[in-house]
Design a protein around this motif. Structure first.
Motif, PDB file in Angstrom:
ATOM      1  N   ASN A 167      45.575  33.916  47.576  1.00 13.92           N
ATOM      2  CA  ASN A 167      44.951  33.290  46.868  1.00 13.92           C
ATOM      3  C   ASN A 167      44.538  33.904  45.295  1.00 13.92           C
ATOM      4  O   ASN A 167      44.199  33.269  44.499  1.00 13.92           O
ATOM      5  CB  ASN A 167      43.562  33.330  47.592  1.00 13.92           C
ATOM      6  CG  ASN A 167      43.015  34.601  47.866  1.00 13.92           C
ATOM      7  OD1 ASN A 167      43.228  35.509  47.297  1.00 13.92           O
ATOM      8  ND2 ASN A 167      42.030  34.618  48.973  1.00 13.92           N
ATOM      9  N   GLN A 223      46.631  35.218  53.089  1.00 12.10           N
ATOM     10  CA  GLN A 223      46.359  34.298  51.958  1.00 12.10           C
ATOM     11  C   GLN A 223      46.830  34.920  50.625  1.00 12.10           C
ATOM     12  O   GLN A 223      46.211  36.001  50.311  1.00 12.10           O
ATOM     13  CB  GLN A 223      45.143  33.870  52.089  1.00 12.10           C
ATOM     14  CG  GLN A 223      44.632  32.916  53.167  1.00 12.10           C
ATOM     15  CD  GLN A 223      44.472  33.696  54.495  1.00 12.10           C
ATOM     16  OE1 GLN A 223      44.036  34.659  54.906  1.00 12.10           O
ATOM     17  NE2 GLN A 223      45.097  32.870  55.485  1.00 12.10           N
ATOM     18  N   GLU A 243      44.777  27.485  50.761  1.00 17.82           N
ATOM     19  CA  GLU A 243      45.131  28.397  49.998  1.00 17.82           C
ATOM     20  C   GLU A 243      46.764  28.625  50.380  1.00 17.82           C
ATOM     21  O   GLU A 243      47.243  28.243  51.406  1.00 17.82           O
ATOM     22  CB  GLU A 243      44.616  29.768  50.373  1.00 17.82           C
ATOM     23  CG  GLU A 243      43.106  29.819  49.887  1.00 17.82           C
ATOM     24  CD  GLU A 243      42.555  31.034  50.319  1.00 17.82           C
ATOM     25  OE1 GLU A 243      41.674  31.815  49.467  1.00 17.82           O
ATOM     26  OE2 GLU A 243      42.689  31.601  51.622  1.00 17.82           O
ATOM     27  N   ASP A 244      47.375  29.187  49.123  1.00 20.59           N
ATOM     28  CA  ASP A 244      48.903  29.521  49.547  1.00 20.59           C
ATOM     29  C   ASP A 244      48.808  30.492  50.807  1.00 20.59           C
ATOM     30  O   ASP A 244      47.821  31.440  50.739  1.00 20.59           O
ATOM     31  CB  ASP A 244      49.329  30.040  48.397  1.00 20.59           C
ATOM     32  CG  ASP A 244      49.588  29.108  47.002  1.00 20.59           C
ATOM     33  OD1 ASP A 244      49.248  27.973  47.142  1.00 20.59           O
ATOM     34  OD2 ASP A 244      49.730  29.482  45.774  1.00 20.59           O
ATOM     35  N   ARG A 288      49.087  34.627  43.508  1.00 21.32           N
ATOM     36  CA  ARG A 288      49.171  33.402  43.977  1.00 21.32           C
ATOM     37  C   ARG A 288      50.811  32.993  43.952  1.00 21.32           C
ATOM     38  O   ARG A 288      51.536  33.459  43.419  1.00 21.32           O
ATOM     39  CB  ARG A 288      48.384  32.388  43.313  1.00 21.32           C
ATOM     40  CG  ARG A 288      46.966  32.319  43.499  1.00 21.32           C
ATOM     41  CD  ARG A 288      46.323  31.329  42.605  1.00 21.32           C
ATOM     42  NE  ARG A 288      46.401  29.948  43.062  1.00 21.32           N
ATOM     43  CZ  ARG A 288      46.208  29.338  44.231  1.00 21.32           C
ATOM     44  NH1 ARG A 288      45.259  29.569  44.970  1.00 21.32           N
ATOM     45  NH2 ARG A 288      46.635  28.199  44.418  1.00 21.32           N
ATOM     46  N   GLN A 313      43.895  39.104  52.502  1.00 22.77           N
ATOM     47  CA  GLN A 313      44.166  38.565  51.260  1.00 22.77           C
ATOM     48  C   GLN A 313      45.167  39.194  50.298  1.00 22.77           C
ATOM     49  O   GLN A 313      45.088  40.553  50.372  1.00 22.77           O
ATOM     50  CB  GLN A 313      42.759  38.592  50.464  1.00 22.77           C
ATOM     51  CG  GLN A 313      41.553  38.079  51.394  1.00 22.77           C
ATOM     52  CD  GLN A 313      41.630  36.612  51.774  1.00 22.77           C
ATOM     53  OE1 GLN A 313      42.004  35.843  50.937  1.00 22.77           O
ATOM     54  NE2 GLN A 313      41.423  36.317  52.990  1.00 22.77           N
ATOM     55  N   ASP A 338      42.728  35.641  43.895  1.00 23.14           N
ATOM     56  CA  ASP A 338      41.190  35.638  43.457  1.00 23.14           C
ATOM     57  C   ASP A 338      40.470  36.904  43.300  1.00 23.14           C
ATOM     58  O   ASP A 338      39.236  37.172  42.869  1.00 23.14           O
ATOM     59  CB  ASP A 338      40.369  34.530  43.861  1.00 23.14           C
ATOM     60  CG  ASP A 338      40.235  34.644  45.205  1.00 23.14           C
ATOM     61  OD1 ASP A 338      40.372  35.786  45.978  1.00 23.14           O
ATOM     62  OD2 ASP A 338      39.323  33.593  46.006  1.00 23.14           O
TER      63      ASP A 338
END
Length: 182
Positions: free
Chosen positions: A139, A137, A89-90, A152, A148, A141
């Motif tokens: 991500n 992260q 992941e980024d 992105r 999180q 999503d």
């Protein structure tokens, strides 16, 4: 010593205290916290004990507050915007150059210098160690977790901002033509 049969995650957790089932099992107290600093604790401060803060570890004694460094010293230290082989992941890494831990709760990592609908602040009672790093992260999503982010990174043209709770800029970086896994 007293053992509870579980451990707490330093990436965020919640603790709930209930009355015994014989007394009805109702919730007495609770706390949710974010990213933690090794060697320090979260404790209640003040006469009424209504303020949660980063404290020194003092089991069996009165809680002692841990001094904080200034969030304005935090820096976006590293990022990865084009994952392929080495990473899943980024990510964005924040560095604290201060000699004291710094509160992260209420700060924003963002792609915009202004608040966006749905943008979430870093979880309350989150901290970064003195001279430490915290990785988030990117991500995008919608996965939950205190590390999180809801976006992105683009490897071709992007801004990353670290914003204070009042949305003033603490730091920013401009990404341009990032290489894969670089």
């Amino acid at each position: 010593g007293i053992h509870l049969g579980f451990s707490l995650d330093n990436d965020g957790e919640a603790i709930y205290l209930y009355e015994s089932s014989e007394k009805g099992g109702s919730l007495i107290d609770s706390i949710e916290f974010g990213l933690q600093v090794p060697g320090l604790s979260i404790g209640r401060l003040g006469h009424e004990g209504s303020v949660w803060a980063l404290t020194r570890v003092t089991p069996g004694a009165a809680n002692r507050p841990q001094p904080y460094g200034a969030p304005q010293q935090l820096r976006i230290n590293e990022w990865l915007a084009a994952t392929e082989t080495l990473f899943a992941e980024d990510f964005i890494e924040i560095y604290n150059p201060d000699g004291l831990p710094v509160p992260l709760g209420g700060l924003f990592l963002s792609q915009d210098a202004l608040s966006q609908p749905g943008q979430e602040a870093i979880a309350p009672l989150s901290f970064i160690a003195a001279g430490g790093y915290s990785v988030f992260q990117a991500n995008g999503d919608g996965e939950e977790g205190v590390r999180q982010l809801d976006f992105r990174l683009s490897s071709s043209y992007e801004w990353i901002y670290l914003l204070a709770p009042d949305l003033t800029q603490i730091d920013s970086v401009h990404l341009q033509a990032e290489g894969v896994d670089v």
